[in-house]
Design a protein around this motif. Sequence first.
Motif, mmCIF file in Angstrom:
data_model
loop_
_atom_site.group_PDB
_atom_site.id
_atom_site.type_symbol
_atom_site.label_atom_id
_atom_site.label_comp_id
_atom_site.label_asym_id
_atom_site.label_seq_id
_atom_site.Cartn_x
_atom_site.Cartn_y
_atom_site.Cartn_z
ATOM 1 N N ASN A 272 3.441 6.257 14.321
ATOM 2 C CA ASN A 272 2.642 7.417 13.927
ATOM 3 C C ASN A 272 3.490 8.571 13.416
ATOM 4 O O ASN A 272 3.096 9.265 12.471
ATOM 5 N N ASN A 273 4.666 8.787 13.999
ATOM 6 C CA ASN A 273 5.547 9.846 13.508
ATOM 7 C C ASN A 273 5.953 9.603 12.061
ATOM 8 O O ASN A 273 6.002 10.529 11.243
ATOM 9 N N PHE A 274 6.255 8.355 11.741
ATOM 10 C CA PHE A 274 6.631 8.012 10.361
ATOM 11 C C PHE A 274 5.464 8.272 9.407
ATOM 12 O O PHE A 274 5.640 8.865 8.339
ATOM 13 N N ARG A 275 4.274 7.823 9.802
ATOM 14 C CA ARG A 275 3.104 7.987 8.938
ATOM 15 C C ARG A 275 2.819 9.450 8.650
ATOM 16 O O ARG A 275 2.633 9.840 7.499
ATOM 17 N N TYR A 276 2.793 10.279 9.713
ATOM 18 C CA TYR A 276 2.390 11.666 9.538
ATOM 19 C C TYR A 276 3.522 12.544 9.001
ATOM 20 O O TYR A 276 3.275 13.612 8.459
ATOM 21 N N THR A 277 4.757 12.072 9.149
ATOM 22 C CA THR A 277 5.881 12.846 8.619
ATOM 23 C C THR A 277 6.139 12.526 7.156
ATOM 24 O O THR A 277 6.251 13.433 6.315
ATOM 25 N N TYR A 278 6.242 11.251 6.815
ATOM 26 C CA TYR A 278 6.621 10.847 5.458
ATOM 27 C C TYR A 278 5.438 10.515 4.547
ATOM 28 O O TYR A 278 5.459 10.829 3.364
ATOM 29 N N LEU A 279 4.420 9.869 5.087
ATOM 30 C CA LEU A 279 3.339 9.369 4.232
ATOM 31 C C LEU A 279 2.200 10.363 4.067
ATOM 32 O O LEU A 279 1.476 10.303 3.086
ATOM 33 N N LYS A 280 2.060 11.293 5.029
ATOM 34 C CA LYS A 280 0.992 12.291 4.920
ATOM 35 C C LYS A 280 1.506 13.710 4.875
ATOM 36 O O LYS A 280 0.847 14.595 4.359
ATOM 37 N N GLY A 281 2.706 13.908 5.433
ATOM 38 C CA GLY A 281 3.213 15.266 5.510
ATOM 39 C C GLY A 281 4.314 15.594 4.523
ATOM 40 O O GLY A 281 4.845 16.681 4.530
ATOM 41 N N ASN A 282 4.688 14.624 3.667
ATOM 42 C CA ASN A 282 5.769 14.845 2.689
ATOM 43 C C ASN A 282 7.031 15.398 3.332
ATOM 44 O O ASN A 282 7.660 16.334 2.840
ATOM 45 N N GLY A 283 7.391 14.818 4.470
ATOM 46 C CA GLY A 283 8.620 15.220 5.148
ATOM 47 C C GLY A 283 8.423 16.221 6.257
ATOM 48 O O GLY A 283 9.357 16.597 6.938
ATOM 49 N N LYS A 284 7.176 16.677 6.459
ATOM 50 C CA LYS A 284 6.890 17.634 7.516
ATOM 51 C C LYS A 284 5.847 17.026 8.454
ATOM 52 O O LYS A 284 4.820 16.517 7.996
ATOM 53 N N GLU A 285 6.117 17.100 9.743
ATOM 54 C CA GLU A 285 5.188 16.484 10.702
ATOM 55 C C GLU A 285 3.851 17.210 10.684
ATOM 56 O O GLU A 285 3.775 18.434 10.773
ATOM 57 N N LEU A 286 2.779 16.412 10.563
ATOM 58 C CA LEU A 286 1.427 16.951 10.552
ATOM 59 C C LEU A 286 0.624 16.355 11.697
ATOM 60 O O LEU A 286 1.141 15.674 12.558
ATOM 61 N N MET A 287 -0.663 16.597 11.644
ATOM 62 C CA MET A 287 -1.656 15.966 12.518
ATOM 63 C C MET A 287 -1.569 16.437 13.962
ATOM 64 O O MET A 287 -1.334 15.690 14.878
ATOM 65 N N ARG A 288 -1.749 17.715 14.136
ATOM 66 C CA ARG A 288 -1.919 18.234 15.491
ATOM 67 C C ARG A 288 -3.397 18.166 15.842
ATOM 68 O O ARG A 288 -4.273 18.197 14.972
ATOM 69 N N GLU B 154 0.818 -1.219 0.000
ATOM 70 C CA GLU B 154 0.000 0.000 0.000
ATOM 71 C C GLU B 154 0.850 1.267 0.000
ATOM 72 O O GLU B 154 0.440 2.285 -0.556
ATOM 73 N N LYS B 155 2.042 1.202 0.604
ATOM 74 C CA LYS B 155 2.817 2.431 0.828
ATOM 75 C C LYS B 155 4.106 2.527 0.020
ATOM 76 O O LYS B 155 4.801 3.540 0.101
ATOM 77 N N VAL B 156 4.451 1.507 -0.750
ATOM 78 C CA VAL B 156 5.745 1.498 -1.422
ATOM 79 C C VAL B 156 5.904 2.669 -2.386
ATOM 80 O O VAL B 156 6.988 3.262 -2.477
ATOM 81 N N ASN B 157 4.849 3.036 -3.105
ATOM 82 C CA ASN B 157 4.948 4.156 -4.048
ATOM 83 C C ASN B 157 5.230 5.466 -3.325
ATOM 84 O O ASN B 157 6.062 6.273 -3.760
ATOM 85 N N LYS B 158 4.554 5.677 -2.202
ATOM 86 C CA LYS B 158 4.759 6.901 -1.424
ATOM 87 C C LYS B 158 6.171 6.948 -0.846
ATOM 88 O O LYS B 158 6.807 8.010 -0.804
ATOM 89 N N MET B 159 6.676 5.791 -0.420
ATOM 90 C CA MET B 159 8.029 5.733 0.132
ATOM 91 C C MET B 159 9.074 6.068 -0.925
ATOM 92 O O MET B 159 10.052 6.767 -0.655
ATOM 93 N N LEU B 160 8.872 5.546 -2.133
ATOM 94 C CA LEU B 160 9.814 5.827 -3.225
ATOM 95 C C LEU B 160 9.741 7.285 -3.646
ATOM 96 O O LEU B 160 10.770 7.907 -3.944
#
Length: 362
Positions: free
Chosen positions: A131-147, A35-41
């Motif tokens: 959760n830090n990985f998800r919101y930083t890399y997979l949802k935030g494009n390198g920036k921490e989100l989800m406050r 599910e996440k390999v494309n986003k990781m690449l």
Amino acid sequence: MLTIIDKYILKRYLGTFSVMLLLFAPIGIVIDVSEKVNKMLENKIPFMDIAFYYYNFTIYFINSLFPIFLFLSVIWFTSKLANNTEIIAILSSGISFTRFLRPYIIGATIVSVFVLLMGFFIVPAASEGYNNFRYTYLKGNGKELMRGENTNVYRQINDHDFIFVNSFNEESKTAFNFTLEHFEKEKLTYKITASRIKWDPKKKIYILYDYTKRTLGDLNDVIEKSPEKNVAFKFELADLTPVVYIAETLTLGKLYDFIEKERKRGSGNINTYLVVLYKKYSIPVSAFILTIIAVSVSSMKRRGGMGMNLAIGIAIAFSFVFFDKIFGTLAEKSTFSPLLAVWFPNIVFGILAVYLLRNAKR
């Protein structure tokens, strides 16, 4: 003193449960990777960050689906005992069904203590990394989100001070339309306002823009104004808007302190935090309930054999998880009691366990 039969069943109990974890954990990882390999690449995430993420993911995954894994493992090996007529032989030797349950209860105790300790000390760190990985890399494009509460935040930060901010930007550590009200003996003594407040992590101070402080007097008020002013408040902006998954990342002692702190501040997310706390105690208890249900369902031969027992087991296990998720969400989003919501599945399935056990004894 454990007998040979006790050791035999206990070995099968713990062994099958361990194998079930080893079988399903890689499946969960493979599905997550697909599910996440494309986003990781796309984000060119470092390999070590990915490896650490899947270490945390494995712990998080096992903890979340622990009731299903335990239930299916007990159904599986008990059905094999029943199909091989081993249970009939054990009961025919004069051992009561209650005595037959003893190694299962011992196994449930071992598993529940392990899960309890994991929930107190290991799962919080894994949840934070996950959760830090998800919101930083997979949802935030390198920036921490989800406050959590990042708009219209109003909180009590201590016995005397109340704070309001209209909106909060985590990346720049800046809040807008800031207000601080200070009370002494329930009487407002001064009020500070600013169009913008920014946290300086190097100097450990706040920079207030369009600063105004109004001190109330008996006859006249004293007003102080400045385009920009540095102030050393005793709170951090990040404390005002914690990430929504913050409770999952705290060990037991810190979680109690955090909930008490948020309760005093009047946090709107207090039910969410309480659900996390209560689940740390309710999930281990479910090991006993699900074990009794699994043994009661699978200890007799059926025409459909092991397949029928597994079908019944899967239906009951997913019903338990469904109840758990539904009532957990209900408590978080409404005024429904978090304590009742978390323990309701255990209460319902505990009654079911007693009913099935009485039928199995017959």
